[in-house]
Design a protein around this motif. Structure first.
Motif, short mmCIF file in Angstrom:
data_model
loop_
_atom_site.label_atom_id
_atom_site.label_comp_id
_atom_site.label_asym_id
_atom_site.label_seq_id
_atom_site.Cartn_x
_atom_site.Cartn_y
_atom_site.Cartn_z
N ARG A 27 0.73 -1.41 -0.06
CA ARG A 27 -0.13 0.14 -0.03
C ARG A 27 0.72 1.31 -0.18
O ARG A 27 0.32 2.31 -0.33
N LYS A 28 2.03 1.07 0.28
CA LYS A 28 2.90 2.23 0.44
C LYS A 28 3.44 2.49 -0.93
O LYS A 28 4.32 3.45 -1.18
N VAL A 29 3.65 1.64 -1.92
CA VAL A 29 4.24 1.77 -3.18
C VAL A 29 3.38 2.42 -4.25
O VAL A 29 2.10 1.90 -4.47
N GLY A 30 3.63 3.33 -4.85
CA GLY A 30 3.00 4.08 -5.68
C GLY A 30 3.84 4.40 -7.18
O GLY A 30 3.08 5.00 -8.08
N SER A 31 5.03 4.04 -7.09
CA SER A 31 6.01 4.30 -8.15
C SER A 31 6.94 3.38 -8.40
O SER A 31 7.14 2.58 -7.46
N LYS A 32 7.80 3.17 -9.44
CA LYS A 32 8.55 2.18 -9.69
C LYS A 32 9.96 2.42 -8.75
O LYS A 32 10.48 1.25 -8.38
N THR A 49 15.18 -0.66 -23.78
CA THR A 49 14.88 -1.20 -25.20
C THR A 49 13.54 -1.19 -25.84
O THR A 49 13.31 -0.86 -26.95
N TRP A 50 12.48 -1.48 -24.89
CA TRP A 50 11.05 -1.63 -25.51
C TRP A 50 9.99 -0.86 -24.78
O TRP A 50 8.89 -0.70 -25.23
N MET A 51 10.40 -0.16 -23.75
CA MET A 51 9.31 0.55 -22.78
C MET A 51 9.93 1.88 -22.42
O MET A 51 9.37 2.23 -21.38
N LYS A 52 10.19 2.46 -23.43
CA LYS A 52 10.78 3.78 -22.96
C LYS A 52 9.70 4.85 -22.61
O LYS A 52 9.85 5.76 -21.73
N ASP A 53 8.33 4.56 -23.34
CA ASP A 53 7.46 5.60 -22.81
C ASP A 53 6.27 4.99 -21.98
O ASP A 53 5.25 5.62 -21.96
N TRP A 54 6.64 3.92 -21.46
CA TRP A 54 5.52 3.60 -20.72
C TRP A 54 5.50 4.36 -19.24
O TRP A 54 6.37 4.87 -18.77
N GLU A 55 4.21 4.54 -18.75
CA GLU A 55 3.68 5.43 -17.40
C GLU A 55 4.30 4.37 -16.40
O GLU A 55 4.49 3.46 -16.29
#
Length: 467
Positions: free
Chosen positions: A25-30, A341-347
């Protein structure tokens, strides 16, 4: 096993699962998933750093070495302690300023993206094998005490660690590490060590009844001590699971003080577990498998309740290490391979979900490997040999020598990896030579390649026409 011990162990597993749910529940970002927001204070940071260092080899492995060689069994964990102090005191401030997430990210900044990609693969192999060692260790303890099938024991222990790590990432790992640090400390230093010495008649009786060679620090052999230096002392400086914890400190002061504390604690742990192994050698001289020395001694001497506490303490050491290396594996795969490589624009939300999925996948792979290998020290030797032999030289020279060229750094990583893996295949998984060959190849390539690059660049500079 007494029902009280079983209840304590099951309660411990349940607490870890609950903490994992709370941590999620404390995790909101990578970044929060990977580094707990880079905001840990000294007390929590010390607990986390100790917990990630002290794992299966430091516990099961050191007791095994103490059983076989006596006090010289300390060297494995002593080298871990020296390595973490070197990292904190010499390189910690440098890495803190970079604000990076992985060691491969540093290599990418210092050299090029190809180096980042390839070193990430090497580091993933290392962190995966470290995870495997912890799952094997948990399986060995649960199997020896509860009598469960070894495969089932590994699946249960590894499954709990995988569950809370997947849910909350570094926040869950941090919260569980504080609990695990307390359980580890009480279980080993306040219960297992005093009772082990008591059952052999005290420290003086232990000194009188074990062979004289068991009190020689060199009994394990200088070659083995040197191998531990190459594997664990140097490996600490460049290992992703350790550095990922270092990156969670809120400032350089916390990072340095935590490293000193973790180093001293590791040395104390090494002495305690070696003495426990020596007590097991006196009380259980005919064990078929020395890897079971700790668990068998605990089963023999501990009364109901305390046995469950000590078993939980060992599982705590193993789980904290497993969760840290498991999270390191998924962070490397996403941060240095998939995202660039493949996910540069992922939110952020999609990357967070991907992080949890990758953690789950790597955890399942680690459990499959653990079931196949089932030897904690062999698995750890392979992991650190690849790490130290392949990327120690490019990282350290990349920090200390500004003249290293990008191409030389990249080819040094490749050369070191190929040579060390080849050496392990030819000479066996415990070969010291393989590590030295790998480091030597990396050093030769990085120095020779950088020199040739400069010569080539200077020869291509056009000569000015004086007419």
């Amino acid at each position: 096993m007494h029902w009280l011990d079983m209840a304590i162990l099951m309660l411990y597993f349940l607490i870890m699962v609950v903490i994992g749910i709370i941590g999620s529940r404390k995790v909101g970002s990578k970044e929060e998933y990977a580094l707990a927001g880079r905001n840990l204070g000294l007390v929590i940071y010390c607990s986390c750093l100790v917990a990630v260092i002290i794992g299966g080899a430091a516990t099961i492995g050191t007791a095994k070495l103490g059983y076989q060689f006596g006090i010289s069994g300390v060297w494995l964990v002593v080298m871990l302690g020296i390595g973490i102090m070197l990292l904190g005191l010499i390189f910690g401030n440098y890495f803190s300023k970079l604000r990076i997430t992985t060691i491969s990210e540093f290599l990418g900044q210092r050299y090029n993206e190809q180096t980042r990609f390839f070193s990430a693969i090497v580091s993933i192999i290392y962190t995966l094998m470290v995870t495997v060692t912890q799952i094997i260790g948990m399986g060995a303890i649960i199997h020896a005490i509860l009598g469960w099938d070894m495969t089932l024991s590994m699946l249960v222990g590894g499954g709990v660690a995988l569950f809370y790590t997947m849910l909350g990432g570094m926040w869950s790992v941090t919260m569980t590490d504080v609990v695990q640090f307390i359980v580890m400390t009480v279980g080993i230093f306040a219960v297992m060590l005093p009772l082990s010495l008591s059952h052999v008649g005290g420290m003086q009786a232990l000194m009188n009844h074990v062979p004289a060679t068991h009190w020689q620090l060199s009994a394990i052999g200088f070659k083995q001590i040197f191998q531990y230096f190459l594997l664990y002392c140097l490996g600490m400086v460049v290992s992703q699971d350790i550095l990922q914890r270092v990156f969670t400190a809120k400032n350089a002061r916390v990072s340095k003080q935590g490293a000193i504390f973790a180093g001293v604690y590791s040395i104390a742990w090494a002495i305690a577990l070696s003495l426990i192994g020596m007590c097991a050698a006196l009380l259980l001289p005919r064990l078929d498998n020395p890897q079971n020395a700790f668990a068998s001694l605990a089963d023999m001497i501990l009364p109901p309740g305390l046995l469950g506490l000590v078993l939980a303490a060992v599982c705590a050491a193993l789980m904290s290490n497993a969760s840290g290396s498991l999270l390191a594996s998924s962070t490397l795969l996403i941060q240095d391979i998939l995202k660039p490589t493949w996910m540069k624009d992922w939110e952020e939300r999609k990357l967070l979900l991907l992080s949890k999925g990758v953690t789950l996948l790597i955890g399942l792979i680690a459990m499959v490997f653990a079931i196949r290998i089932q030897d904690v020290l062999v698995a750890l030797d392979i992991a650190y040999a690849i790490l130290s032999g392949a990327i120690f030289i490019p990282i350290v020279l990349g920090i200390l020598w500004k003249g290293v060229t990008a191409k030389a750094g990249f080819y040094a990583v490749i050369a070191g990896t190929i040579v060390v893996i080849g050496g392990l295949i030819i000479e066996g998984p415990t070969s010291t030579n393989a590590i030295m060959y790998g480091m030597g190849a990396g050093l030769l390539v990085i120095v020779g390649g950088s020199w040739l690059g400069k010569v080539k660049s200077s020869s291509e500079v056009p000569v000015q026409n004086r007419d």
